[in-house]
Design an enzyme around this catalytic site. Sequence first.
Site, PDB file in Angstrom:
ATOM      1  N   CYS A  25       0.807  -1.216   0.000  1.00 43.71           N
ATOM      2  CA  CYS A  25       0.000   0.000   0.000  1.00 43.71           C
ATOM      3  C   CYS A  25       0.842   1.270   0.000  1.00 43.71           C
ATOM      4  CB  CYS A  25      -0.964   0.007   1.179  1.00 43.71           C
ATOM      5  SG  CYS A  25      -0.188  -0.221   2.799  1.00 43.71           S
ATOM      6  N   HIS A  81      -1.716   0.533   7.290  1.00 41.26           N
ATOM      7  CA  HIS A  81      -2.311   0.790   5.975  1.00 41.26           C
ATOM      8  C   HIS A  81      -1.935   2.208   5.575  1.00 41.26           C
ATOM      9  CE1 HIS A  81      -4.766   0.087   2.563  1.00 41.26           C
ATOM     10  NE2 HIS A  81      -5.684   0.986   2.868  1.00 41.26           N
ATOM     11  N   ASP A  99      -8.133   5.360  -1.652  1.00 37.92           N
ATOM     12  CA  ASP A  99      -7.698   4.094  -1.061  1.00 37.92           C
ATOM     13  C   ASP A  99      -7.933   2.997  -2.087  1.00 37.92           C
ATOM     14  OD1 ASP A  99      -7.168   1.806   0.353  1.00 37.92           O
ATOM     15  OD2 ASP A  99      -8.540   2.226   2.016  1.00 37.92           O
TER      16      ASP A  99
END
Length: 220
Positions: A25, A81, A99
């Site tokens: 991520c 994250h 996202d």
Amino acid sequence: MASTLSTVDSIDLDVSQFCHTPFYCEENVYFLCKKLCTNRMDDATGADLFVVFISNEKKQIPLWHQKASKREDGLVLWDYHVICVQRKTEGEFPFIVWDLDSTLPLPIPLGSYVSQAIRPSFQISPEYQRLFRIIHAPIFFRHFASDRRHMKDSNGNWIAKPPDYEAIVAEDGTIHNLYEYMEIKAADVYTNNIDVKDAVFSQKLGAVANDLEEFFSQIL
């Protein structure tokens, strides 16, 4: 709540054009920010973009509506994250969230993302509370580096297949500092709004906040 990309902003961009590798991520957000800059969706320097690392001391953070989940509600317990928050000068929503690992609309207003993916009203144990390290994108571009060592087991085997492109190296030649961004402690949370704003726009590691919406309301 916005249901499609176009309802948040007049963006003519296929989201499949974004670089995305599952479980990487931080790199996905790095290149997402670069993409937003080059597609005239933001200042060319990324001045209106913020990289947000979400984690805590326990390295266990619950987030909902995640593609990696096998649950109906999309709940995943990540160790950390990373998302992108973009400041908008026009339109109904002053901040939107990108996202690529979420099943929610892309992009989505910050308030909608917080209420659905972070769910601050959901009663969880204090040890699972989410903390947010916020870094101004232009600073992140200069300093961030990852040689992906965090994705190898003790025998040197990949835990998850790495991206095909070369690893990200910082401007000063640093090859790995991801752990510095991932380490987020409650003691690091800024209590002075002036100090936290200054840190975000000047410090390599930005600033740590415990309320994402409250922080961004301070930089309007």
